[in-house]
Design a protein around this motif. Structure first.
Motif, short mmCIF file in Angstrom:
data_model
loop_
_atom_site.label_atom_id
_atom_site.label_comp_id
_atom_site.label_asym_id
_atom_site.label_seq_id
_atom_site.Cartn_x
_atom_site.Cartn_y
_atom_site.Cartn_z
N ASN A 70 3.06 17.26 4.73
CA ASN A 70 2.76 16.61 3.64
C ASN A 70 3.61 15.24 3.82
O ASN A 70 4.27 14.81 2.22
CB ASN A 70 3.98 16.82 2.15
N THR A 71 3.41 14.71 4.57
CA THR A 71 4.14 13.03 5.04
C THR A 71 3.12 12.27 5.61
O THR A 71 2.63 12.83 6.87
CB THR A 71 5.98 13.68 5.70
N VAL A 72 3.48 10.90 5.47
CA VAL A 72 2.54 9.80 6.24
C VAL A 72 3.72 9.21 6.49
O VAL A 72 4.64 8.85 5.80
CB VAL A 72 1.30 9.53 5.46
N TYR A 73 3.34 8.42 8.05
CA TYR A 73 4.58 7.90 8.41
C TYR A 73 3.56 6.25 8.74
O TYR A 73 2.62 5.86 8.30
CB TYR A 73 4.87 8.46 10.26
N LEU A 74 4.47 5.22 9.23
CA LEU A 74 3.97 3.93 9.23
C LEU A 74 4.93 3.09 10.52
O LEU A 74 6.32 3.14 10.24
CB LEU A 74 4.47 3.29 7.95
N GLN A 75 4.70 3.59 11.21
CA GLN A 75 5.30 3.01 12.30
C GLN A 75 5.47 1.19 13.03
O GLN A 75 4.07 0.95 13.13
CB GLN A 75 5.20 3.68 13.92
N MET A 76 6.00 0.47 12.92
CA MET A 76 5.89 -0.38 12.90
C MET A 76 6.45 -0.94 13.87
O MET A 76 7.56 -1.21 14.28
CB MET A 76 6.54 -1.37 11.89
N ASN A 77 6.22 -2.39 15.02
CA ASN A 77 6.71 -2.43 15.90
C ASN A 77 6.17 -4.15 16.41
O ASN A 77 5.51 -4.79 15.17
CB ASN A 77 5.72 -2.02 16.63
N SER A 78 7.01 -5.16 16.80
CA SER A 78 7.17 -6.01 17.05
C SER A 78 7.01 -6.93 15.71
O SER A 78 6.45 -7.59 15.20
CB SER A 78 6.01 -6.69 17.80
N LEU A 79 7.63 -6.25 14.61
CA LEU A 79 8.68 -6.71 13.42
C LEU A 79 8.93 -8.48 13.66
O LEU A 79 9.12 -9.18 14.21
CB LEU A 79 9.37 -5.97 12.87
N LYS A 80 8.38 -9.19 12.70
CA LYS A 80 7.83 -10.56 12.38
C LYS A 80 8.75 -10.93 10.82
O LYS A 80 8.43 -10.03 9.66
CB LYS A 80 6.97 -11.48 12.54
N PRO A 81 9.33 -11.50 10.95
CA PRO A 81 9.82 -11.97 9.30
C PRO A 81 9.36 -12.03 8.24
O PRO A 81 9.23 -11.63 6.98
CB PRO A 81 10.84 -14.03 9.26
N GLU A 82 7.99 -12.40 8.69
CA GLU A 82 6.51 -12.63 6.92
C GLU A 82 6.11 -11.08 7.09
O GLU A 82 5.87 -9.87 5.97
CB GLU A 82 5.01 -12.83 7.66
N ASP A 83 6.80 -9.77 7.46
CA ASP A 83 6.98 -8.82 7.14
C ASP A 83 7.85 -7.88 6.56
O ASP A 83 8.07 -6.85 5.65
CB ASP A 83 7.18 -7.30 8.33
N ASN A 84 8.96 -9.13 6.29
CA ASN A 84 9.94 -8.47 5.08
C ASN A 84 8.33 -8.21 3.97
O ASN A 84 8.49 -9.25 3.28
CB ASN A 84 11.01 -9.87 4.72
N ALA A 85 9.43 -6.96 3.05
CA ALA A 85 8.81 -7.41 2.01
C ALA A 85 9.62 -5.60 1.41
O ALA A 85 10.23 -4.97 1.85
CB ALA A 85 7.29 -6.51 2.50
N VAL A 86 9.15 -4.85 0.19
CA VAL A 86 9.18 -3.36 -0.19
C VAL A 86 7.66 -2.61 0.06
O VAL A 86 6.78 -3.25 0.00
CB VAL A 86 9.41 -3.37 -1.91
N TYR A 87 7.89 -1.50 1.01
CA TYR A 87 6.47 -0.80 1.10
C TYR A 87 6.30 0.83 0.58
O TYR A 87 7.57 1.11 0.81
CB TYR A 87 6.82 -0.33 2.96
N PHE A 88 5.58 0.93 -0.14
CA PHE A 88 4.90 1.62 -0.35
C PHE A 88 4.54 2.41 0.08
O PHE A 88 3.14 1.54 1.16
CB PHE A 88 4.93 1.38 -2.55
N CYS A 89 3.94 4.08 0.12
CA CYS A 89 3.14 4.46 -0.04
C CYS A 89 2.62 5.01 -1.23
O CYS A 89 2.40 5.34 -2.49
CB CYS A 89 3.03 5.86 0.81
N ASN A 90 1.04 5.37 -1.06
CA ASN A 90 0.22 5.93 -1.95
C ASN A 90 -1.10 6.45 -1.61
O ASN A 90 -1.19 7.02 -0.47
CB ASN A 90 -0.64 5.28 -2.85
N ALA A 91 -1.76 7.67 -2.00
CA ALA A 91 -2.91 8.34 -1.90
C ALA A 91 -3.83 7.79 -2.90
O ALA A 91 -3.99 7.34 -3.92
CB ALA A 91 -2.46 10.27 -2.28
N GLY A 92 -5.28 8.88 -2.18
CA GLY A 92 -6.46 8.07 -3.05
C GLY A 92 -7.57 9.14 -2.70
O GLY A 92 -7.74 9.47 -1.85
N GLU A 93 -8.05 9.21 -3.30
CA GLU A 93 -9.62 10.35 -3.27
C GLU A 93 -10.73 9.21 -2.59
O GLU A 93 -11.84 10.19 -1.65
CB GLU A 93 -9.68 10.60 -4.81
N ASN A 94 -10.23 8.30 -1.99
CA ASN A 94 -10.64 7.75 -0.57
C ASN A 94 -10.92 6.24 -0.07
O ASN A 94 -9.81 6.58 -0.60
CB ASN A 94 -12.33 7.24 -1.41
#
Length: 119
Positions: free
Chosen positions: A77-101
């Motif tokens: 029951n897990t989703v991942y986000l592998q983030m490479n070559s990170l940039k300063p503009e990637d600064n943020a709070v990251y959230f996950c969510n689910a959807g029916e489509n």
């Protein structure tokens, strides 16, 4: 009640990598499209990546395409986000969510995980 718990954020130097995780409960995970969003204070929440219920299809925002990879483990029951070559503009709070489509998301949100890219 759906619960989404994100983890894996932190401080990383430009060019570095992080792997975010999101564990979902209260839903039949394998039936849902999963999405990662990010938000900077004062801005709208931005869709970053999406993955189909089977994991066979993915979609990315142009700003992260080629650097980020979304994946899922339906047995955990897990989703991942592998983030490479990170940039300063990637600064943020990251959230996950689910959807029916591809387009919809549930109203429930987790606490998010902070990603800070800085030297």
């Amino acid at each position: 009640q759906v619960q989404l718990v994100e983890s894996g954020g932190g401080l990383v130097q430009p060019g570095g990598s992080l792997r975010l995780s999101c564990v979902a409960s209260g839903l039949t995970f394998s039936n849902y499209y999963m999405k990662w969003f990010r938000q900077v204070p004062g801005d709208e929440r931005e869709l970053v990546a999406r993955i189909s219920p089977s994991g066979g299809r993915t979609n990315y925002a142009e700003s992260v395409n080629g650097r980020f990879t979304i994946s899922r483990d339906n047995g955990k029951n897990t989703v991942y986000l592998q983030m490479n070559s990170l940039k300063p503009e990637d600064n943020a709070v990251y959230f996950c969510n689910a959807g029916e489509n591809w387009l919809t998301s549930l109203g429930d949100w987790g606490q998010g995980t902070q990603v800070t890219v800085s030297s």
